[in-house]
Scaffold this motif. Structure first.
Motif, PDB file in Angstrom:
ATOM      1  N   ARG A 101      -5.190  -1.129   1.263  1.00  0.00           N
ATOM      2  CA  ARG A 101      -4.219  -0.259   1.192  1.00  0.00           C
ATOM      3  C   ARG A 101      -3.013  -0.849   2.043  1.00  0.00           C
ATOM      4  O   ARG A 101      -1.931  -0.993   2.158  1.00  0.00           O
ATOM      5  N   VAL A 102      -3.564  -0.811   3.325  1.00  0.00           N
ATOM      6  CA  VAL A 102      -2.793  -1.287   4.690  1.00  0.00           C
ATOM      7  C   VAL A 102      -2.308  -2.688   4.285  1.00  0.00           C
ATOM      8  O   VAL A 102      -1.072  -2.883   4.796  1.00  0.00           O
ATOM      9  N   GLY A 103      -3.175  -3.297   3.844  1.00  0.00           N
ATOM     10  CA  GLY A 103      -2.442  -4.832   3.601  1.00  0.00           C
ATOM     11  C   GLY A 103      -1.478  -4.765   2.724  1.00  0.00           C
ATOM     12  O   GLY A 103      -0.544  -5.791   2.450  1.00  0.00           O
ATOM     13  N   MET A 105       0.936  -2.499   2.193  1.00  0.00           N
ATOM     14  CA  MET A 105       1.974  -1.650   2.522  1.00  0.00           C
ATOM     15  C   MET A 105       3.370  -2.458   2.797  1.00  0.00           C
ATOM     16  O   MET A 105       3.216  -3.552   3.435  1.00  0.00           O
ATOM     17  N   PRO A 106       4.300  -2.120   2.278  1.00  0.00           N
ATOM     18  CA  PRO A 106       5.561  -2.705   2.665  1.00  0.00           C
ATOM     19  C   PRO A 106       5.919  -2.261   3.997  1.00  0.00           C
ATOM     20  O   PRO A 106       5.706  -1.246   4.664  1.00  0.00           O
ATOM     21  N   ASP A 107       6.806  -3.055   4.909  1.00  0.00           N
ATOM     22  CA  ASP A 107       7.138  -2.724   6.104  1.00  0.00           C
ATOM     23  C   ASP A 107       8.338  -1.961   6.037  1.00  0.00           C
ATOM     24  O   ASP A 107       9.500  -2.536   6.481  1.00  0.00           O
TER      25      ASP A 107
END
Lengths: 243, 308
Positions: A101-103, A105-107
């Motif tokens: 999920r962390v990968g 994620m939008p910034d």
């Protein structure tokens, strides 16, 4: 057409030690390049400079024609290059799905708040690297080294890279796990992914690359097809420690 | 965000229970619970920053103090209405939070803790010597406007504030943002390596933490009606906040709430037996035993017990 990755005149010094010495190479889109050399040759340092984790003293790094030297690591990843690490770096208290999920994620803080996680995409990525459905709720401490590497690949793929840098992707794996990871890389190559692969496991590396470059003390000593590079006298000397 | 039916039931039960409490307990107990509410607010503020991102702040009274002093000075010295002074106090605290943020971008671990501690000490010294006509100097300020009269009203206000903050932070931390902030605490380099700007995430955590600390500090001073620098910047106050969060369970929001109530009640009910500072030895011992047995705090203990 511009190269997927173009490194020119890269220099990195740590005090008196020159870790990368005027290194230049390029990588075409869809190509797979092996970066080899003995321990301490400076292979990981090259990857770290491409990712912006280390800043080069001089030289340029272009990604699809865009100079990325001034960009932060996160911006470089958004530009399309991502890497795995020699020692996997999962988020220890999160399960596999949350790690992926962390990968994904939008910034963007606002989007992180309002848009929900994409559980289906997390699952797809986990399965695509060979993790089992039952692994999704496992924490990294419950995974074998091979599965940790797969998780690292999944999290890296989640950032939607066009160029992937793999650092010692076979380290600590059993023969079976090496075969699984190799199969995964081969299938990604078929899908057009561009790779720069660092590995000490030369027999495993050979079928995964189109060509290789060898470095020693940060200097390129050979470049070409894998067999040519391995037959090069300076490469043999650097590996065997004799002249 | 994954909300389950029991989340709604638990939060509904907690809110209803807390608002019905004045019907069954004495005013003395309510005054204890008012402090527990404010301690919970401060512990949640600490948890949003330190519990999540791993940037351990030893200077939270700095942020709370900015909020408290700003609204106290504005209302008492300049007759600014609280409707204006409290938002301004929160704003000032967030600006102060940015000041703390700047070194945090470069350092972490024990160095960050020391820098934040230095900020707290700096403010403690400054309020005593700079413009004592405004800050009240070493004696502090009294006669500050209070927002409520009576224990019950003070309790309702502090409970509403605490529950609003706790529920909104709990919901916020259930989103992907909460996961991202927790990831920063676990491995900041991997977060960067996942394409996220850790600077932006840390700035968000700092500002949110400062917002809560400023709001809590401002309401707290308008409850007390007085402000003593020695109590505000007391090391015991700082450690009570941190231990509440750790004892309850960091990175959970609910944990610091539970920890704050546990700590307040423990300290209060030990008072007749141990009237001096030796009470703090007891909570130190309890904290130590809990860490040895369950380092993730009371919340984890409750979760494991309910699963068993």
């Amino acid at each position: 057409m511009s190269a997927a990755l173009e490194v020119s005149g890269l220099v990195k010094r740590f005090g008196g030690l020159v870790a990368t010495n005027d290194l230049s190479f390029s990588l075409q889109e869809g190509e797979s390049l092996g970066l080899i050399g003995p321990n301490g040759a400076g292979k990981t340092t090259v990857l770290s400079q491409i990712m912006g984790e280390l800043r080069q003293d001089s030289g340029t790094i272009e990604l699809f024609g865009q100079e990325i030297s001034a960009l932060s690591t996160s911006r470089r990843i958004q530009a399309g290059v991502s890497r795995t690490y020699q020692i996997p770096r999962p988020f220890g208290d999160m399960n596999v799905a949350e790690n992926i999920r962390v990968g994904l994620m939008p910034d963007d803080i606002w989007k992180l708040i309002v848009s929900p996680p994409d559980a289906e995409r997390e699952r797809e990525l986990a399965l695509s690297v060979g993790l089992a459905e039952s692994d999704l709720l496992r924490t990294p401490s419950e995974l074998a080294m091979g599965d940790l590497r797969k998780l690292e690949m999944a999290r890296t793929m989640a950032t939607a890279p066009r160029v992937m840098l793999l650092d010692e992707v076979f380290a600590g794996l059993t023969a079976g796990e090496v075969a699984q990871i190799s199969e995964l890389i081969q299938s990604m190559r078929k899908d057009g992914m561009t790779f720069l692969i660092v590995s000490h496991d030369l027999p495993a590396l050979e079928p995964l690359i189109d060509r290789a470059i060898a470095i020693e003390r940060g200097i390129m000593i050979a470049e070409g097809a894998f067999s040519e590079v391995m037959n090069d006298k300076s490469v043999q000397a650097s590996y065997l420690g004799s002249v | 965000m994954e909300l389950r039916w029991f989340h709604v039931v638990l939060w509904g039960g907690l809110i209803a229970g807390m608002f019905l409490l004045p019907q069954v307990v004495s005013n003395g107990t309510l005054r204890t619970l008012i402090f527990a509410n404010y301690l919970a607010v401060f512990a949640i503020s600490w948890d949003v920053l330190s519990g999540r991102t791993g940037y351990v702040s030893f200077g939270h009274p700095f942020l709370i103090g900015i909020g408290a002093y700003t609204t106290a000075i504005l209302t008492k010295r300049f007759d600014v209405p609280v409707e204006v002074s409290i938002p301004l106090a929160v704003l000032f605290t967030m600006v102060a939070g940015l000041l703390v943020l700047l070194p945090a971008l470069r350092i972490r671990g024990s160095y960050f803790a020391l820098v934040t501690l230095a900020f707290m000490e700096l403010l403690y010294q400054l309020v005593q010597v700079i413009r004592p006509d405004l800050t009240g100097g070493t004696r502090g300020m009294s006669g500050i406007q209070t927002l409520t009269r009576g224990a019950a009203n003070g309790y309702y206000l502090s409970t509403a504030l605490m529950l609003c903050i706790a529920l909104s932070m709990w919901l916020l931390m259930k989103t992907r943002l909460g996961t991202a902030l927790a990831a920063v605490g676990m491995n900041e380099e991997s977060v960067r390596g996942s394409g996220l700007s850790t600077t932006r995430l840390k700035a968000f955590a700092f500002l949110t933490s400062a917002f809560i600390a400023g709001l809590g500090g401002a309401f707290y001073v308008h409850y007390l009606g007085s402000l003593a620098p020695r109590a505000m910047f007391d090391i015991n106050f700082l450690f009570t906040i941190i231990v509440s969060a750790l004892l309850g369970g960091t990175s959970t929001i609910v944990g610091p709430m539970i920890g704050a109530f546990f700590m307040t009640c423990l300290l209060e009910y030990l008072r007749p037996v141990l009237p001096g500072a030796e009470r703090y030895f007891v909570y130190g011992a309890i904290a130590l035993i809990l860490y040895m047995y369950q380092p993730k705090g009371l919340v984890k203990l409750v979760q494991l017990t309910s699963k068993a």
